[in-house]
Design a protein around this motif. Structure first.
Motif, PDB file in Angstrom:
ATOM      1  N   ASP A  66       0.842  -1.189   0.000  1.00  0.00           N
ATOM      2  CA  ASP A  66       0.000   0.000   0.000  1.00  0.00           C
ATOM      3  C   ASP A  66       0.884   1.248   0.000  1.00  0.00           C
ATOM      4  O   ASP A  66       1.967   1.265   0.583  1.00  0.00           O
ATOM      5  CB  ASP A  66      -0.876   0.033   1.252  1.00  0.00           C
ATOM      6  N   LEU A  67       0.396   2.288  -0.650  1.00  0.00           N
ATOM      7  CA  LEU A  67       1.112   3.567  -0.617  1.00  0.00           C
ATOM      8  C   LEU A  67       0.236   4.603   0.084  1.00  0.00           C
ATOM      9  O   LEU A  67      -0.973   4.426   0.237  1.00  0.00           O
ATOM     10  CB  LEU A  67       1.437   4.047  -2.034  1.00  0.00           C
ATOM     11  N   GLY A 117      -1.827   7.832   0.223  1.00  0.00           N
ATOM     12  CA  GLY A 117      -2.584   8.615  -0.753  1.00  0.00           C
ATOM     13  C   GLY A 117      -2.029  10.023  -0.918  1.00  0.00           C
ATOM     14  O   GLY A 117      -2.069  10.592  -2.013  1.00  0.00           O
ATOM     15  N   PRO A 177      -0.633   1.564  -6.903  1.00  0.00           N
ATOM     16  CA  PRO A 177      -1.004   0.216  -7.341  1.00  0.00           C
ATOM     17  C   PRO A 177      -2.356   0.195  -8.058  1.00  0.00           C
ATOM     18  O   PRO A 177      -2.650  -0.770  -8.754  1.00  0.00           O
ATOM     19  CB  PRO A 177      -1.073  -0.584  -6.031  1.00  0.00           C
ATOM     20  N   THR A 178      -3.160   1.238  -7.929  1.00  0.00           N
ATOM     21  CA  THR A 178      -4.483   1.229  -8.560  1.00  0.00           C
ATOM     22  C   THR A 178      -4.449   1.670 -10.019  1.00  0.00           C
ATOM     23  O   THR A 178      -5.434   1.514 -10.723  1.00  0.00           O
ATOM     24  CB  THR A 178      -5.480   2.144  -7.810  1.00  0.00           C
ATOM     25  N   SER A 210     -10.974  11.569  -9.219  1.00  0.00           N
ATOM     26  CA  SER A 210      -9.624  11.679  -8.664  1.00  0.00           C
ATOM     27  C   SER A 210      -9.612  12.572  -7.428  1.00  0.00           C
ATOM     28  O   SER A 210      -8.707  12.473  -6.599  1.00  0.00           O
ATOM     29  CB  SER A 210      -8.635  12.187  -9.723  1.00  0.00           C
ATOM     30  N   LEU A 211     -10.618  13.427  -7.259  1.00  0.00           N
ATOM     31  CA  LEU A 211     -10.673  14.250  -6.044  1.00  0.00           C
ATOM     32  C   LEU A 211     -10.995  13.415  -4.816  1.00  0.00           C
ATOM     33  O   LEU A 211     -10.542  13.706  -3.717  1.00  0.00           O
ATOM     34  CB  LEU A 211     -11.732  15.345  -6.192  1.00  0.00           C
ATOM     35  N   ARG A 212     -11.817  12.390  -5.020  1.00  0.00           N
ATOM     36  CA  ARG A 212     -12.130  11.505  -3.894  1.00  0.00           C
ATOM     37  C   ARG A 212     -10.965  10.572  -3.644  1.00  0.00           C
ATOM     38  O   ARG A 212     -11.093   9.371  -3.697  1.00  0.00           O
ATOM     39  CB  ARG A 212     -13.368  10.678  -4.230  1.00  0.00           C
ATOM     40  N   ARG A 213      -9.815  11.134  -3.397  1.00  0.00           N
ATOM     41  CA  ARG A 213      -8.670  10.237  -3.325  1.00  0.00           C
ATOM     42  C   ARG A 213      -8.615   9.549  -1.975  1.00  0.00           C
ATOM     43  O   ARG A 213      -8.951  10.111  -0.938  1.00  0.00           O
ATOM     44  CB  ARG A 213      -7.391  10.992  -3.627  1.00  0.00           C
ATOM     45  N   ALA A 214      -8.191   8.313  -2.033  1.00  0.00           N
ATOM     46  CA  ALA A 214      -8.153   7.494  -0.837  1.00  0.00           C
ATOM     47  C   ALA A 214      -6.970   7.906   0.034  1.00  0.00           C
ATOM     48  O   ALA A 214      -5.973   8.424  -0.454  1.00  0.00           O
ATOM     49  CB  ALA A 214      -8.029   6.034  -1.229  1.00  0.00           C
ATOM     50  N   GLU A 215      -7.094   7.661   1.331  1.00  0.00           N
ATOM     51  CA  GLU A 215      -5.958   7.877   2.228  1.00  0.00           C
ATOM     52  C   GLU A 215      -4.839   6.895   1.918  1.00  0.00           C
ATOM     53  O   GLU A 215      -3.671   7.215   2.028  1.00  0.00           O
ATOM     54  CB  GLU A 215      -6.401   7.651   3.676  1.00  0.00           C
ATOM     55  N   ARG A 216      -5.244   5.691   1.605  1.00  0.00           N
ATOM     56  CA  ARG A 216      -4.279   4.649   1.254  1.00  0.00           C
ATOM     57  C   ARG A 216      -4.511   4.236  -0.175  1.00  0.00           C
ATOM     58  O   ARG A 216      -5.649   4.034  -0.582  1.00  0.00           O
ATOM     59  CB  ARG A 216      -4.534   3.402   2.087  1.00  0.00           C
ATOM     60  N   LEU A 217      -3.447   4.067  -0.922  1.00  0.00           N
ATOM     61  CA  LEU A 217      -3.560   3.517  -2.268  1.00  0.00           C
ATOM     62  C   LEU A 217      -3.259   2.033  -2.150  1.00  0.00           C
ATOM     63  O   LEU A 217      -2.146   1.651  -1.787  1.00  0.00           O
ATOM     64  CB  LEU A 217      -2.566   4.211  -3.188  1.00  0.00           C
ATOM     65  N   ARG A 218      -4.234   1.215  -2.405  1.00  0.00           N
ATOM     66  CA  ARG A 218      -4.029  -0.233  -2.286  1.00  0.00           C
ATOM     67  C   ARG A 218      -4.787  -0.923  -3.398  1.00  0.00           C
ATOM     68  O   ARG A 218      -5.697  -0.376  -3.979  1.00  0.00           O
ATOM     69  CB  ARG A 218      -4.495  -0.736  -0.927  1.00  0.00           C
ATOM     70  N   TYR A 219      -4.361  -2.172  -3.662  1.00  0.00           N
ATOM     71  CA  TYR A 219      -5.043  -2.957  -4.670  1.00  0.00           C
ATOM     72  C   TYR A 219      -6.525  -2.997  -4.339  1.00  0.00           C
ATOM     73  O   TYR A 219      -6.918  -3.131  -3.196  1.00  0.00           O
ATOM     74  CB  TYR A 219      -4.450  -4.363  -4.729  1.00  0.00           C
ATOM     75  N   LEU A 273      -8.386   1.726 -11.466  1.00  0.00           N
ATOM     76  CA  LEU A 273      -9.443   2.195 -10.573  1.00  0.00           C
ATOM     77  C   LEU A 273     -10.021   3.543 -10.993  1.00  0.00           C
ATOM     78  O   LEU A 273     -11.232   3.752 -10.927  1.00  0.00           O
ATOM     79  CB  LEU A 273      -8.892   2.266  -9.145  1.00  0.00           C
ATOM     80  N   LEU A 274      -9.160   4.455 -11.403  1.00  0.00           N
ATOM     81  CA  LEU A 274      -9.651   5.795 -11.713  1.00  0.00           C
ATOM     82  C   LEU A 274     -10.706   5.744 -12.818  1.00  0.00           C
ATOM     83  O   LEU A 274     -11.747   6.404 -12.740  1.00  0.00           O
ATOM     84  CB  LEU A 274      -8.471   6.691 -12.129  1.00  0.00           C
TER      85      LEU A 274
END
Lengths: 475, 475
Positions: free
Chosen positions: A121-122, A124, A317-318, B140-149, B347-348
């Motif tokens: 995970d990275l 955000g 990763p997304t 893309s504005l609703r960006r997650a706190e964590r970028l994960r699969y 995802l985007l």
């Protein structure tokens, strides 16, 4: 307890709103009550209502616009629930499907109160949102007169940009015709499995190693030959006959060793002798902390090595963007396989990455994210030493975005209990056990893969402090 | 001749600039001369210089910003050309690779002076650029706190939005758990091939039919059982044992027939009897011209049918977004196969499509593009009648984005010559021959698949006029 109660109220709010939507009381396009009004109606905090709305938005029931009230998504009220379809008891699936379904299921996602130390995970906040949007917008402005299927190997500007990036960053000399753009490294692994392995063929796998690589090769019918890893990387004496070897020479996953020069030579000699291909996964080559860059195996034997790169550890990763460098005589097979698999990787994102690479933005971003992850790594290592002292042995910290923490004196049988105790303490901790192809040859002590790239420094410190208590309790 | 000369000058300009880049004379970030200056230097028109710059931008050598001079892409000067790698003469590839490489190569792309009537291309001007960018930006504005699969089956909001879209647009009743988001319908076909076919298994294929579906099943080792198509769709009497049938019941590709109610029943009965799955490709269900919507097969037999949808014909083939609806007991197999294949679809773009669907923008766009394509279709049909008269029989024009034109009295042996004559007249024309699995059972007359969605009405008229001359010459 208060927290749990609020959670259960949130669940009831969610159910009530879904019911009003399905019952036609709330109709598509209707605005929902403000969170303030609904909080008053239910006698709960606005936070609880906001959480409920957030969940409904995530599930697609509601639709939100910045600064306005959420509205009911269009058409939802009309969709009836499906009648239960009787499962077909003896549905005949392919051998591939049977092998696939026999593989162990991946760990489920949980939300952890304190810290989730999952590797991969990275953060955000590290994503270069504005620069990437600029690149996307610029790419979308260059719109084609005709929208047509693109080159299965990838767009020409991206392959040219990757060619020069690979030379600058990794010393790889290749033609754009050798590059195949894929949907992340997983697709690269799957294409290698399909093109290079038949059912029953041996493949060599670092042990411990990357589980989804092993699964991709095994699902294609390959037979795993696990080979032990030590401080010089995969052990190359007496490698058996195999059609393919999967290695992570720049930073062995998960143990972190760098494949020594002698072993590199031995591995490539073995491959030439065996007529085997070496799949070199350079999954985090961008992260080096205080060690010199290591040239990829590909540079020494471009005719024997398939090099695999990704932006999953540098951008996200997304995004699902990766690339292969293949020997020239294999590029047609990879291109045709990519065409039949999914035609090509989405074009807009390929063109955005080409823009980002050509403008120099990607390398600026890498410098920045490398610095941030070096800070996180330093904070993790310092906190682990301070909080856990000699209880832990930490390995593999020289490069990459994770370390392996071994619990001195705690037997492997306790790994699951430690994970469970960590979970109760609000910490996501991941055992190294599943990364071994067979349990027999693994070290006797409990070990864990600890990823740190997703968290801020203060969260990492709190996580390490929490882990120290968990480790003290099991020791 | 003038045109050819300018082309050859453009090629020389391109070569000269590449040489200056590789030689270090132009360095990364350097601005190139204005097109006016370079045109003066070479004594050619600015159009020629602009074409040369365009090619260099397309190849990634130059990098352009709107309204400014092109600059040399970063780092290119440094990348040396690779040494020739000796091809490995006896590289052992898998059976899959051998089958793949034995398939006929797809038609090469050419640029045509008058019109390219390739089916599958869309008009760039039809793409809802602003709305899609808005959806991308909002996602893309609703960006997650964590970028994960993400979920291998697809993002929850997209699957919820697709569930209600499929109900509104196609009458399909399914749960989001039955939906699998894929990279365009080709990936859906490939997943079906891998999960449902073993080498040597029969699969039933409409004849003529969609070549890349046949290739996906054949590359997995399936044995093609071609079944003839008539005005009621695929002929269902005496279907042999098979594990899978691939059909296009709403609009047979390429002949255009709609599968009759009796044949639908017969096909589903056969599938239940044979224990086979039916793969229903609804590749252009959004385009109906004056005929009532046809409910998919999936509605009649949700436990026997895998439904396949795509946005390649409504938004763009370059987006690579499609979706499967699978029986509930197969969703785990598809999810795990998707995970091992490439983790998940980017995802985007999934989230942008979810936004576009939920906001109602997608259906507004479909109404608009349907109208435009109806105009193109009318123009094509009218022009073919006016220009070619009784020379042609046109079939399959009720729905979709293409027609089939049969050249009355011209034997099949002349198909290739007609294509070549059309090419000389500046028109891309595509024979129906390759769409038959075997040449033996095809009609005796030459036929062509004519796509019209990529061109403006006036181009379509010019193309039809050009074709009329070509046809008159061969008749």
């Amino acid at each position: 307890m208060v927290q749990l109660e609020e959670q259960s109220v949130a669940r009831r709010i969610i159910a009530a709103i879904k019911q009003r939507i399905h019952g036609g009381e709330y109709r598509p396009g209707d605005r929902l009550p403000s969170s303030r009004a609904l909080a008053a109606e239910w006698g709960v905090s606005r936070t609880t209502v906001t959480a409920a709305y957030g969940q409904l938005i995530a599930e697609g029931y509601l639709f939100n616009r910045p600064g306005a009230r959420a509205v009911v998504a269009r058409g939802l009220a009309a969709a009836p629930a499906p009648k239960a379809v009787a499962p077909e008891s003896k549905r005949a699936l392919s051998d591939f499907a049977e092998r696939l379904l026999a593989l162990p299921a991946p760990a489920r996602f949980h939300t952890y109160r304190v810290a989730d130390l999952r590797y991969g995970d990275l953060n955000g906040a590290d994503f270069p949102l504005l620069a990437w949007r600029r690149a996307l917008n610029r790419a979308s402005l260059r719109r084609a007169e005709r929208l047509r299927y693109s080159d299965p190997q990838g767009s020409a500007p991206l392959r040219t940009a990757l060619q020069s990036y690979l030379w600058r960053a990794r010393g790889i000399v290749c033609a754009p015709e050798q590059i195949v753009v894929v949907n992340g490294s997983q697709q690269g692994l799957d294409l290698c499995a399909r093109l290079l392995l038949d059912p029953g063929d041996n493949f060599i796998m670092e042990d411990p190693g990357y589980v989804l690589a092993r699964h991709a090769f095994a699902a294609s019918g390959g037979m795993t030959v696990p080979v032990a890893v030590d401080r010089e990387g995969i052990r190359t004496e007496g490698l058996p006959q195999a059609r393919l070897a999967y290695v992570t020479p720049s930073h062995q996953y998960p143990l972190g060793s760098v494949l020594s020069a002698a072993r590199r030579r031995a591995l490539l000699d073995w491959a030439a002798e065996a007529g085997a291909m070496v799949v070199e996964d350079d999954y985090d080559g961008e992260y080096r902390h205080g060690v010199a860059p290591i040239p990829p195996l590909q540079v020494s034997a471009p005719e024997r090595v398939i090099y695999l790169g990704t932006v999953s550890k540098t951008l996200s990763p997304t995004l699902r963007l990766g690339y292969l460098v293949v020997p020239p005589d294999l590029s047609r097979a990879f291109a045709e396989a990519k065409r039949l698999t999914d035609r090509h990787t989405p074009l807009l994102e390929q063109e955005a990455l080409a823009e980002f690479l050509s403008s120099g933005g990607y390398e600026r971003h890498i410098r920045s994210i490398r610095r941030r992850n070096a800070e996180r790594r330093a904070a993790l290592l310092q906190a682990l030493v301070e909080e856990c002292g000699t209880r832990l042995t930490v390995t593999g910290a020289d490069t990459g975005l994770h370390v392996v923490a071994w619990l001195n004196g705690v037997p492997v049988e306790r790994e699951a209990a430690v994970v469970e105790a960590a979970r109760e303490a609000g910490i996501g901790l991941y055992p190294i056990g599943p990364l071994y192809a067979s349990g027999a040859k693994r070290p006797a002590e409990a070990g864990f893969v600890v990823g740190y790239a997703a968290h801020d420094v203060d969260v990492i410190r709190r996580g390490a402090a929490g882990l120290a208590k968990v480790f003290a309790a099991v020791a």
